[in-house]
Motif scaffolding. Structure first.
Motif, mmCIF file in Angstrom:
data_model
loop_
_atom_site.group_PDB
_atom_site.id
_atom_site.type_symbol
_atom_site.label_atom_id
_atom_site.label_comp_id
_atom_site.label_asym_id
_atom_site.label_seq_id
_atom_site.Cartn_x
_atom_site.Cartn_y
_atom_site.Cartn_z
ATOM 1 N N THR A 145 0.961 -1.065 -0.202
ATOM 2 C CA THR A 145 0.144 0.066 0.133
ATOM 3 C C THR A 145 0.784 1.255 -0.034
ATOM 4 O O THR A 145 0.359 1.803 -0.997
ATOM 5 N N THR A 146 1.582 0.994 1.173
ATOM 6 C CA THR A 146 2.727 2.639 0.955
ATOM 7 C C THR A 146 3.553 2.422 -0.322
ATOM 8 O O THR A 146 3.823 3.739 -0.732
ATOM 9 N N LEU A 147 3.602 1.446 -0.724
ATOM 10 C CA LEU A 147 4.905 1.656 -2.612
ATOM 11 C C LEU A 147 3.333 2.067 -3.833
ATOM 12 O O LEU A 147 4.598 2.870 -4.621
ATOM 13 N N MET A 148 2.391 2.181 -3.171
ATOM 14 C CA MET A 148 2.123 2.414 -4.476
ATOM 15 C C MET A 148 0.964 3.729 -4.075
ATOM 16 O O MET A 148 0.206 4.093 -4.935
ATOM 17 N N GLU B 246 5.314 8.919 1.831
ATOM 18 C CA GLU B 246 6.684 9.033 1.557
ATOM 19 C C GLU B 246 6.778 7.892 2.009
ATOM 20 O O GLU B 246 5.746 6.770 2.678
ATOM 21 N N GLY B 247 7.890 6.948 1.026
ATOM 22 C CA GLY B 247 8.118 5.625 1.074
ATOM 23 C C GLY B 247 7.094 5.253 -0.284
ATOM 24 O O GLY B 247 7.840 4.009 -0.282
ATOM 25 N N SER B 248 6.812 5.834 -1.411
ATOM 26 C CA SER B 248 6.043 4.956 -2.072
ATOM 27 C C SER B 248 6.993 5.656 -3.820
ATOM 28 O O SER B 248 7.774 6.225 -3.300
ATOM 29 N N ILE B 249 6.290 4.489 -4.322
ATOM 30 C CA ILE B 249 7.613 5.023 -5.844
ATOM 31 C C ILE B 249 6.840 5.915 -6.227
ATOM 32 O O ILE B 249 8.361 6.546 -6.946
ATOM 33 N N LYS B 250 6.711 6.461 -6.485
ATOM 34 C CA LYS B 250 6.357 7.928 -6.993
ATOM 35 C C LYS B 250 6.869 9.333 -6.061
ATOM 36 O O LYS B 250 7.603 9.856 -6.354
ATOM 37 N N TYR B 251 7.180 8.990 -4.789
ATOM 38 C CA TYR B 251 7.596 9.448 -3.599
ATOM 39 C C TYR B 251 9.618 9.248 -3.947
ATOM 40 O O TYR B 251 10.542 10.326 -3.850
ATOM 41 N N TYR B 252 9.880 8.447 -4.392
ATOM 42 C CA TYR B 252 11.357 8.092 -4.610
ATOM 43 C C TYR B 252 12.056 9.081 -5.157
ATOM 44 O O TYR B 252 13.077 9.627 -5.239
ATOM 45 N N VAL B 253 10.797 9.498 -7.156
ATOM 46 C CA VAL B 253 11.435 9.945 -7.807
ATOM 47 C C VAL B 253 11.242 11.188 -7.843
ATOM 48 O O VAL B 253 10.915 12.212 -8.995
ATOM 49 N N ARG B 254 9.909 11.774 -6.824
ATOM 50 C CA ARG B 254 9.596 13.021 -6.874
ATOM 51 C C ARG B 254 8.757 13.057 -7.943
ATOM 52 O O ARG B 254 8.367 14.735 -8.017
ATOM 53 N N PRO C 84 4.047 4.905 -14.020
ATOM 54 C CA PRO C 84 3.016 3.381 -13.746
ATOM 55 C C PRO C 84 4.125 2.523 -11.973
ATOM 56 O O PRO C 84 4.483 2.106 -12.211
ATOM 57 N N SER C 85 3.567 3.274 -10.489
ATOM 58 C CA SER C 85 3.812 2.095 -9.829
ATOM 59 C C SER C 85 3.502 0.741 -9.595
ATOM 60 O O SER C 85 4.786 0.446 -9.303
ATOM 61 N N ALA C 86 2.361 -0.092 -9.870
ATOM 62 C CA ALA C 86 2.004 -1.105 -10.505
ATOM 63 C C ALA C 86 3.178 -1.923 -11.300
ATOM 64 O O ALA C 86 3.760 -3.464 -10.552
ATOM 65 N N SER C 87 3.280 -1.069 -12.467
ATOM 66 C CA SER C 87 4.105 -1.523 -13.153
ATOM 67 C C SER C 87 6.194 -1.761 -12.963
ATOM 68 O O SER C 87 6.293 -2.648 -13.105
ATOM 69 N N ILE C 88 5.879 -0.597 -12.250
ATOM 70 C CA ILE C 88 6.722 -0.969 -11.751
ATOM 71 C C ILE C 88 7.668 -1.621 -10.825
ATOM 72 O O ILE C 88 8.394 -2.716 -10.535
ATOM 73 N N LEU C 89 6.679 -1.772 -9.974
ATOM 74 C CA LEU C 89 6.853 -3.174 -8.419
ATOM 75 C C LEU C 89 7.078 -4.497 -9.173
ATOM 76 O O LEU C 89 7.617 -4.930 -8.997
ATOM 77 N N GLU C 90 6.401 -4.174 -10.099
ATOM 78 C CA GLU C 90 6.330 -5.930 -10.730
ATOM 79 C C GLU C 90 7.757 -5.838 -11.280
ATOM 80 O O GLU C 90 8.190 -6.714 -11.061
#
Length: 214
Positions: free
Chosen positions: A6-9, A15-23, A28-34
């Motif tokens: 949930t945090t990553l998405m 804070e701690g989301s993929i979008k937050y990482y790269v500002r 596309p957080s889901a495909s990046i995590l996959e």
């Protein structure tokens, strides 16, 4: 904040989301995590990835066994119960050198002793002359993070690894190759360190080098 699906998405402000990482809010957080999980699990080899398949059988007449869907790499394969013995896992060249077939191209019957593998199948050196139980240890692909699988050993033990590889894919999506390469290098170094620790662990538990079954 503990890492979770949930945090990553989350959105860019989480804070701690993929979008937050790269500002950036348009990654596309889901495909990046996959993609990040797929990359990590193809390279990482730790004890958390070990899995045992047991209580399964080779039927009489079988010449092949289907590999589990989560199979990555073999560790060991044994016949079990009344016919306890290890099956040698060979490359295809040595396997073909040692396998005999009759004039019709059929394998002779017997007790399996050797095998080889491709992406989906274990090929035996004989047609099983009866039913045999077997046990297989292997490296398995863990279940992907999802709404129903919020955390796993990767988020608990190697969050810095998942963060680095997610950043690498996210920056690659944004066409920031310099940042992508930087974080991929960090991720690869973390994988190499984790694999080295596992190799050391393996060495500490291999104490009976000269033990043989009576």
């Amino acid at each position: 904040m503990a890492m979770s699906f949930t945090t990553l998405m989350g959105d860019k402000s989480t804070e701690g989301s993929i979008k937050y990482y790269v500002r950036h809010s348009e990654v596309p957080s889901a495909s990046i995590l996959e993609s990040a999980q797929g990359y990590i699990y193809s390279k990482l080899r730790t004890r958390e990835m070990k899995k045992l398949l047991a209580g399964v059988t080779i039927a009489s007449g079988d010449t092949a066994i289907a590999l589990p869907a989560d199979f990555q790499d073999p560790i060991s394969l044994w016949l079990d119960r009344d016919y306890k013995q290890a099956l040698s896992i060979l490359d295809e060249e040595h396997f073909e050198e040692r396998v005999d077939r009759d004039s019709s191209g059929n394998l002779y019957q017997g007790t399996p002793c050797q095998c080889t593998m491709d992406a989906t199948t274990i090929y035996l050196d004989v047609a099983a002359d009866q039913t045999y139980y077997y046990r297989m240890w292997y490296y398995a692909t863990p279940a992907a993070l999802s709404v129903s699988n919020e955390t796993n050993w990767l988020t608990a033990r190697y969050p810095q690894l998942l963060e680095a590889i997610c950043k690498a894919y996210a920056y690659r999506h944004r066409e920031d190759d310099a940042s992508a390469d930087k974080w991929l290098q960090i991720g690869v170094a973390t994988i190499e360190d984790a694999n080295a620790q596992y190799d050391q662990f393996q060495q500490t538990i291999r104490q009976e080098a000269y033990w043989s079954r009576p």
